[in-house]
Design an enzyme around this catalytic site. Structure first.
Site, PDB file in Angstrom:
ATOM      1  N   GLU A  96       0.806  -1.218   0.000  1.00  8.73           N
ATOM      2  CA  GLU A  96       0.000   0.000   0.000  1.00  8.73           C
ATOM      3  C   GLU A  96       0.843   1.274   0.000  1.00  8.73           C
ATOM      4  O   GLU A  96       0.310   2.365  -0.170  1.00  8.73           O
ATOM      5  CB  GLU A  96      -0.941  -0.014   1.209  1.00  8.73           C
ATOM      6  N   GLU A 127       7.813 -21.527   7.820  1.00  4.72           N
ATOM      7  CA  GLU A 127       7.994 -20.633   8.973  1.00  4.72           C
ATOM      8  C   GLU A 127       9.048 -21.157   9.946  1.00  4.72           C
ATOM      9  O   GLU A 127       9.533 -20.422  10.799  1.00  4.72           O
ATOM     10  CB  GLU A 127       6.674 -20.437   9.707  1.00  4.72           C
TER      11      GLU A 127
END
Length: 313
Positions: A96, A127
């Site tokens: 963004e 992860e």
């Protein structure tokens, strides 16, 4: 990575049981028997506690932002690294920044364990790999002016910790954002931010309060850094990139709010400035042409307020 044993799982289970974010809440054990409205009220009351937990960490957040902004002013980048929800939130915040602050795509980067596919599908074992985090950072040629923010609700995710440890070994600034106190992630980073939101509505579902807290902190890290870098004028997004009709309309409105000029003047200034909002505002308020506005902004490192002062406006 070697296969896990029963003893590994036993150790991990014991570790998870010590984490606030994983705690079981007996008082909510029959939440599924409540009405939909009662569940919604309960969930809303839980969410309302998050801002106070963030507020307790504001000094740590501000200190991190000042260091991030100092490095970005020298050309450094802001990189987020996390797995699962934490990784997705980092990618979201990074994605963004270009339309909001006219940053280059590589200036703010979100890394998620397992790569882009992990945005929509869990990537098994990603992860748990410190080495994967190091490789992802090496691919970006990390330098001392860059900042790496490891994001993990538990504060124990190997990918996030590995990213911070590797970044620190290369001289980059490091931030560890966790939702548990005394986390390994915060300890590994120069700036530890631990927003302790408490046990989740659904046991261990850290996409809830923990995710909300991480989103609020990431909003601060990027937004306030951009304010420090001169990407705003007051609370106006003067570096907004007009990439669609809505943003083009917003650009005109921002110039109007900043200058109070009539529409014809705004249109002419934006056209002369090739659509650059900051240049158009400076041209109008300082009564200079587009070329002079560009020169003044370059001299002030893009800070509109400083450019206005140097122009005597």
């Amino acid at each position: 990575m070697s296969p896990s044993t029963d003893s590994d799982y036993t150790e991990l289970r014991r570790e998870l049981e010590t984490l606030t974010t994983e705690a079981f809440r007996p008082e909510l054990s029959e939440i599924d028997r409540l009405s939909t409205l009662e569940i919604a009220r309960t969930m809303n009351a839980e969410d309302a506690t998050v801002p106070a937990a963030v507020a307790a960490q504001l000094p740590a957040i501000a200190a991190a932002i000042d260091d991030i902004a100092e490095r970005m002013a020298r050309g450094g980048r802001l990189l987020y690294a996390g797995a699962g929800t934490a990784g997705r939130l980092g990618v979201l915040d990074a994605s963004e920044c270009p339309p909001t602050f006219n940053t280059e795509p590589g200036q703010v980067v979100g890394l998620i364990a397992g790569g882009p596919a992990a945005m929509v599908t869990a990537v098994e074992g990603a992860e748990d790999s410190r080495a994967l985090a190091a490789a992802d950072l090496d691919a970006l040629a990390l330098g001392p002016d860059d900042t790496v923010v490891g994001v993990s609700a538990s504060g124990r995710t190997p990918y996030a910790i590995g990213a911070v440890e590797h970044a620190r070994s290369l001289g980059a600034l490091t931030v560890g954002l966790s939702c548990n106190a005394h986390s390994a992630l915060a300890a590994a980073a120069e700036h530890g931010i631990e927003v302790v939101v408490g046990p989740e509505l659904l046991t261990g579902s850290t996409r809830l309060k923990s995710g909300t807290a991480q989103k609020l902190v990431l909003n601060m890290l990027s937004t306030i850094t951009m304010i420090r870098l001169g990407k705003t004028y007051g609370n106006l997004m003067v570096d907004v990139r007009a990439s669609n009709e809505k943003l083009r309309a917003r650009s005109r409105r921002i110039v109007a709010l900043a200058t109070g000029a009539p529409d014809a003047t705004i249109e002419a200034a934006l056209a002369a400035a090739d659509g650059e909002v900051k240049h158009a505002i400076l041209a109008i308020l300082a009564d200079v042409d587009a070329a002079t506005a560009a020169r003044l902004l370059a001299k002030s490192n893009g800070h509109l307020r400083a450019a206005l002062e140097s122009a005597g406006a």
